[in-house]
Design a protein around this motif. Structure first.
Motif, PDB file in Angstrom:
ATOM      1  N   TYR A 261       0.840  -1.199   0.000  1.00  0.00           N
ATOM      2  CA  TYR A 261       0.000   0.000   0.000  1.00  0.00           C
ATOM      3  C   TYR A 261       0.874   1.247   0.000  1.00  0.00           C
ATOM      4  O   TYR A 261       1.954   1.248   0.603  1.00  0.00           O
TER       5      TYR A 261
ATOM      6  N   GLU B  59      -2.755   5.637   1.041  1.00  0.00           N
ATOM      7  CA  GLU B  59      -3.836   4.650   0.934  1.00  0.00           C
ATOM      8  C   GLU B  59      -4.145   4.015   2.282  1.00  0.00           C
ATOM      9  O   GLU B  59      -5.289   3.663   2.574  1.00  0.00           O
ATOM     10  N   ALA B  60      -3.105   3.846   3.108  1.00  0.00           N
ATOM     11  CA  ALA B  60      -3.270   3.109   4.363  1.00  0.00           C
ATOM     12  C   ALA B  60      -3.826   3.980   5.481  1.00  0.00           C
ATOM     13  O   ALA B  60      -4.679   3.536   6.260  1.00  0.00           O
TER      14      ALA B  60
ATOM     15  N   ARG C 272      -7.604   4.151   7.178  1.00  0.00           N
ATOM     16  CA  ARG C 272      -8.384   2.930   6.989  1.00  0.00           C
ATOM     17  C   ARG C 272      -8.313   2.053   8.226  1.00  0.00           C
ATOM     18  O   ARG C 272      -7.386   2.164   9.041  1.00  0.00           O
TER      19      ARG C 272
ATOM     20  N   LEU D 179      -7.258  -3.775   6.440  1.00  0.00           N
ATOM     21  CA  LEU D 179      -6.095  -3.451   5.630  1.00  0.00           C
ATOM     22  C   LEU D 179      -5.111  -4.612   5.531  1.00  0.00           C
ATOM     23  O   LEU D 179      -4.731  -5.030   4.423  1.00  0.00           O
TER      24      LEU D 179
ATOM     25  N   SER E 105      -1.862  -6.338  -0.075  1.00  0.00           N
ATOM     26  CA  SER E 105      -2.937  -5.650  -0.785  1.00  0.00           C
ATOM     27  C   SER E 105      -3.576  -6.519  -1.854  1.00  0.00           C
ATOM     28  O   SER E 105      -4.743  -6.332  -2.206  1.00  0.00           O
TER      29      SER E 105
END
Length: 508
Positions: free
Chosen positions: A217, A221-222, A225, A230, A267
């Protein structure tokens, strides 16, 4: 008689706020000095701050346009004042504004002569105090006039000094926080392990570069979340969420501050083994948790390869024992059985037929010699006696005389090694020569040996067909296993049509 100058108090109040705003910005000390000095018509100024050696040093200086303050400024910047020394030192000790007339005549002041040469007659100095009354700095200004300061100036200076001191304190605290955050970011960025920080709701607050590389990731993006969605596999998410809620309600840790092995998810959905340590970040407010993860895929693969090597070694040993049993049964054992029968016939014929008995004995002696040769050859295949007695160089010389291809050994510094090392080196070369004879399509092989940093490096090269693959043939794989048992390694470089190089490295 001197006249008291008129001072615009409203200007001073506006200046007070303006300077506080200026000092809140980085590198604004010179601007603040200029703003105050120009508003009040002074000619030179300096800002002093306390350094680590508990002495005042000039951190900024200002001169009005048209005023030649170079020599005086140089004298100011070169000073380091103790508490009570000079005008700034006196204000540092008293924490009160001070006005000095005829500054250039004060022999106790270190810069008196320089001030007199510059035409500076009066000086005004006031402290910059923090909210806790700590001295953040000392500001001083100089003028060529001998006017006494108005009372409004002294009172405004006290207020101005506190505002500027508070601004300096806040700027210093912000700078310290910035340095701390920069150090933290540098530590996170350089960490080899994954670092994932999450809040009490399980939402990701930080995701370092190692975590990005491992889990696939980007940091953006991480962050934000849910951690469970994740990087935790679906079959473990409920247990993770329940464990987090249980800790928040009971504050009894089950896995905190322990190294545990679990499963992570990338991911792309692939799962892999990880070592995980979770700690709670100390601080006020809602709990924050830091997770340290390490990808164990390589360790698991190495362990599995070690187990496979051991299995192959045991299987190879069993096959070798069966071969030895078969060779002994079909070869030397049958010759010895036949020799026994021949000797029995000779014993029967000996009293009546001496000539026939003699011929039988001659045949028995020949058969015995053949059996001895066969046993000697068999023993040589297991472990050549020359290797045990004289070392690797002598054994390679014998091998070269019997090898199916010409063996060319490069000159090297000969020496004895541990028996296991010599045996591994001998059989690596022997098996490689057999492969050259079978597959390379050439009749010459070159061998080099050298000791580099405590490792025996052996290279067997030919100019043949190439295309050998250490992962396909049992011969090369067996050699790799033999070398691995000694913590060594075997490499095969064999481009198609460009020959083959087998290189073994064995610690000695």
């Amino acid at each position: 008689m001197t006249q008291r100058p008129e001072v615009d108090v409203a200007l001073l109040l506006r200046l007070e706020h303006a300077v506080a705003e200026i000092l809140a910005a980085p590198h604004s000390d010179g601007l603040a000095l200029a703003a105050i000095g120009q508003a009040l018509g002074w000619q030179a100024g300096a800002l002093w701050q306390v350094h680590d050696d508990d002495r005042l040093r000039c951190s900024a200086a200002w001169a009005a346009p048209g005023f030649d303050g170079g020599p005086f400024e140089a004298a100011t910047r070169g000073l380091a004042l103790s508490r009570g020394e000079g005008l700034p030192g006196a204000v540092w000790r008293s924490r009160e504004p001070a006005w000095v007339r005829e500054f250039g005549r004060e022999a106790s002041f270190p810069r008196a002569r320089a001030a007199a040469q510059a035409g500076l007659e009066a000086a005004f100095c006031f402290p910059l105090l923090s909210a806790g009354d700590a001295v953040e700095g000392i500001v001083e200004f100089f003028t060529g006039r001998l006017d006494d300061p108005p009372a409004e100036l002294l009172s405004t200076a006290r207020s101005l000094g506190r505002r500027i001191g508070g601004a300096l304190e806040r700027a210093r605290a912000a700078e310290a926080v910035g340095r701390s955050e920069a150090r933290l970011r540098a530590v996170l960025d350089s960490a080899l392990d994954c670092v994932v920080i999450a809040d009490a709701d399980g939402m990701v607050l930080e995701f370092n570069p190692a975590a990005c590389r491992t889990f696939g990731y980007a940091r953006d993006e991480a962050i934000g979340r849910e951690l469970a969605e994740l990087i935790i596999p679906p079959q473990l998410r409920d247990a993770h969420r329940k464990g987090l809620q249980r800790y928040l309600h009971t504050h009894r840790p089950h896995v905190l501050d322990q190294r545990v092995e679990t499963t992570g998810m990338r991911s792309d959905g692939t799962q892999f083994p990880v070592e995980l340590t979770i700690t709670r970040v100390l601080g006020d407010g809602a709990p924050v948790f830091s997770g340290y993860l390490r990808d164990l895929s390589a360790q698991h693969a190495a362990a599995e390869e070690l187990r496979a090597t051991r299995r192959r070694t045991m299987e190879a040993a069993a096959v070798e024992r069966q071969r030895l049993e078969r060779d002994l049964h079909d070869g030397a054992q049958q010759r010895l059985v036949g020799l026994g029968l021949t000797l029995a016939r000779a014993r029967t014929a000996l009293p009546d037929e001496p000539a026939r008995a003699s011929a039988i004995l001659d045949d028995s002696i020949a058969a015995l010699e053949e059996a001895a040769i066969e046993l000697r050859n068999l023993a040589r295949g297991i472990h050549p006696s020359s290797l045990t007695r004289y070392g690797l160089d002598a054994a390679l010389a014998d091998l070269g005389r019997r090898a199916p291809v010409e063996l060319r050994i490069a000159p090297w510094q000969q020496r004895r090694f541990p028996a296991a090392v010599e045996a591994a080196a001998y059989f690596v070369i022997s098996e490689a020569l057999t492969n050259v004879a079978r597959y390379a399509g050439v009749d010459v092989a070159e061998v080099s040996l050298a000791v580099e940093d405590g490792v025996l490096v052996i290279a067997i090269a030919d100019a043949g067909n190439g295309g050998a693959d250490a992962g396909l043939g049992t011969g090369l794989r067996g050699l790799a296993d033999r070398v691995a048992m000694l913590d060594g390694s075997l490499e095969v470089h064999s481009p198609a049509g460009q020959g083959t190089v087998v290189r073994a490295r064995i610690p000695v």
